[in-house]
Design a protein around this motif. Structure first.
Motif, PDB file in Angstrom:
ATOM      1  N   ARG A   1       0.836  -1.200   0.000  1.00 21.08           N
ATOM      2  CA  ARG A   1       0.000   0.000   0.000  1.00 21.08           C
ATOM      3  C   ARG A   1       0.873   1.253   0.000  1.00 21.08           C
ATOM      4  NH1 ARG A   1      -4.913   0.306   4.278  1.00 21.08           N
ATOM      5  NH2 ARG A   1      -6.497   0.648   2.670  1.00 21.08           N
ATOM      6  N   GLU A   2       1.913   1.205   0.826  1.00 22.15           N
ATOM      7  CA  GLU A   2       2.874   2.305   0.899  1.00 22.15           C
ATOM      8  C   GLU A   2       4.205   1.743   1.360  1.00 22.15           C
ATOM      9  OE1 GLU A   2       3.380   6.739   2.914  1.00 22.15           O
ATOM     10  OE2 GLU A   2       1.499   5.649   3.099  1.00 22.15           O
ATOM     11  N   CYS A   3       5.278   2.255   0.773  1.00 22.47           N
ATOM     12  CA  CYS A   3       6.609   1.746   1.086  1.00 22.47           C
ATOM     13  C   CYS A   3       7.485   2.845   1.692  1.00 22.47           C
ATOM     14  CB  CYS A   3       7.275   1.203  -0.171  1.00 22.47           C
ATOM     15  SG  CYS A   3       6.468  -0.264  -0.847  1.00 22.47           S
ATOM     16  N   VAL A   4       8.539   2.418   2.351  1.00 17.26           N
ATOM     17  CA  VAL A   4       9.495   3.355   2.934  1.00 17.26           C
ATOM     18  C   VAL A   4      10.356   3.920   1.808  1.00 17.26           C
ATOM     19  CG1 VAL A   4      11.415   3.638   4.537  1.00 17.26           C
ATOM     20  CG2 VAL A   4       9.517   2.093   5.110  1.00 17.26           C
ATOM     21  N   PRO A   5      10.374   5.249   1.622  1.00 13.25           N
ATOM     22  CA  PRO A   5      11.115   5.853   0.502  1.00 13.25           C
ATOM     23  C   PRO A   5      12.612   5.934   0.771  1.00 13.25           C
ATOM     24  CG  PRO A   5      10.045   7.555   1.782  1.00 13.25           C
ATOM     25  CD  PRO A   5       9.601   6.246   2.386  1.00 13.25           C
TER      26      PRO A   5
END
Length: 386
Positions: free
Chosen positions: A367-371
């Motif tokens: 869903r969302e990743c660590v940039p």
């Protein structure tokens, strides 16, 4: 540590991803050479016979084109991004964890592949690589690719290749009866977090990691915890290939992730060194020759990109670095690479290599990743003992 802070700070400043990259107009036609071309490159990528007279793909180019080649060696992708941000260079041999940053930061320009006739000979697996092609626009030409291998001292392992990256991530007694503590190294670029994630994919499947460059908060924390534990084992975080070679020769280092370049040099020097492709797989690099947006010598740069795709150049460069050429024709009939060289260097491992690329918050498997900016700051913390 000072080196990592400087290069990573520059990388953070340049890291600005956008969903749409507006392509500038590429060069329409080649003109006369400007007499020079400057290249930011990995160690061993641009050879003129100074290390070994058999390996020289610069001298003939200079004679043929009148373009004098100068090279600035960079040790990490972050250093390459920093140098290209500063400007003053024509070309860079960028890996996948730098190329999209350079495109998004508008530091490189689109390439007119019609002006590079040999582009048609590039491996079809690379011709539209997502690490240098955006919206069907090419921002460079492929150069070399390959895996990050596990290099080891054959005496320490009693002549038997280690099968797992465990020897650099967890404390254990090696076949020579001694602990690996203080005898291993790790790469000091933030992209090394992906190596930890790749290891966890195999050994902690409950984490659900599907892609080592796409980590949610829990997966990312697990990777950092593994790296913090590894720090107790590491004698040095390396970025300079020649210093790593010296450490294996003189400082008791017996295992580390490395490049085939170091392995080849040490074996040529009759050192007791070998490398292997561990059971967990490996990260790797697919490098692209990219043209600076403000290049002062674009005609010579295009001439070099065409030259770099010649089968002889590709084969010689792949032989010297221990890489795989981007032009399959180079795999046969090259005296230096030999007909077995491509297979030895990983040609058939393409689908097993997790090629470097810059992590972003928007990702396909989560869903969302660590940039990446978090990878940069946190890996500095890991090295600093935090």
């Amino acid at each position: 540590m000072k080196y990592l802070l400087k290069s990573c700070t520059a990388a953070l400043a340049s890291l600005s991803f956008v969903t749409q990259v507006a392509a500038a107009e590429p060069l329409k036609a080649l003109g006369n050479g400007e007499g020079a071309v400057s290249i930011v490159a990995w160690a061993g990528y641009i050879e003129r016979g100074e290390s070994d007279k058999s390996y020289d793909w610069v001298t003939a180019f200079e004679k043929e084109t009148g373009c004098k080649v100068s090279v600035k060696t960079a040790a990490t992708s972050d250093e390459m991004v920093s140098l290209m941000n500063e400007g003053g260079f024509d070309l860079v041999t960028a890996s996948g964890d730098a190329s999209l940053r350079l495109i998004a930061g508008k530091r490189v320009q689109p390439i007119n592949t019609d002006l590079i006739p040999s582009f048609k000979n590039v491996d079809l697996r690379l011709q539209k690589g997502p690490w240098y092609t955006v919206n069907d626009v090419h921002y460079g030409v492929p150069y070399l690719w390959g895996p990050n291998v596990l290099m080891y001292n054959t005496d320490a392992f009693k002549g038997k290749a280690p099968t797992s990256w465990k020897v650099v991530f967890e404390e254990e007694t090696l076949p020579d009866g001694k602990s690996n503590k203080g005898r291993v190294q790790a790469y000091d670029g933030p992209i090394y977090v992906a190596d930890a994630a790749l290891y966890l994919m195999a050994h902690k499947p409950e984490l659900g990691i599907k892609d080592p460059y796409e980590l949610n908060e829990d997966q990312y924390k697990a990777a950092l915890d593994l790296l913090r534990g590894q720090r107790k084992l590491v004698s040095r975080y390396w970025h300079d290939a020649m210093i790593q070679i010296d450490d294996f020769k003189n400082e008791g280092v017996v295992a580390s992730g490395s490049w085939p370049f170091q392995v080849n040099l040490m074996q040529a020097d009759k050192q007791k060194i070998a490398s292997t492709f561990p059971e967990e797989g490996a990260t790797g690099w697919a490098d692209t020759t990219m043209l600076h947006v403000d290049s002062e010598h674009p005609n010579c740069a295009y001439m070099w990109m065409e030259h770099s795709l010649q089968a002889k150049v590709q084969g010689d460069a792949a032989a010297w670095f221990g890489a795989v050429p981007s032009v399959p024709a180079a795999c046969k009939g090259n005296e230096l690479l030999t007909d077995e060289g491509c297979a030895t260097n990983g040609y058939d491992h393409f689908d097993k290599i997790k090629f470097w690329r810059t992590p972003t918050a928007k990702c396909a498997t989560q869903r969302e990743c660590v940039p990446y900016h978090r990878w940069v700051s946190d890996y500095i913390g890991v090295i600093g003992g935090r």
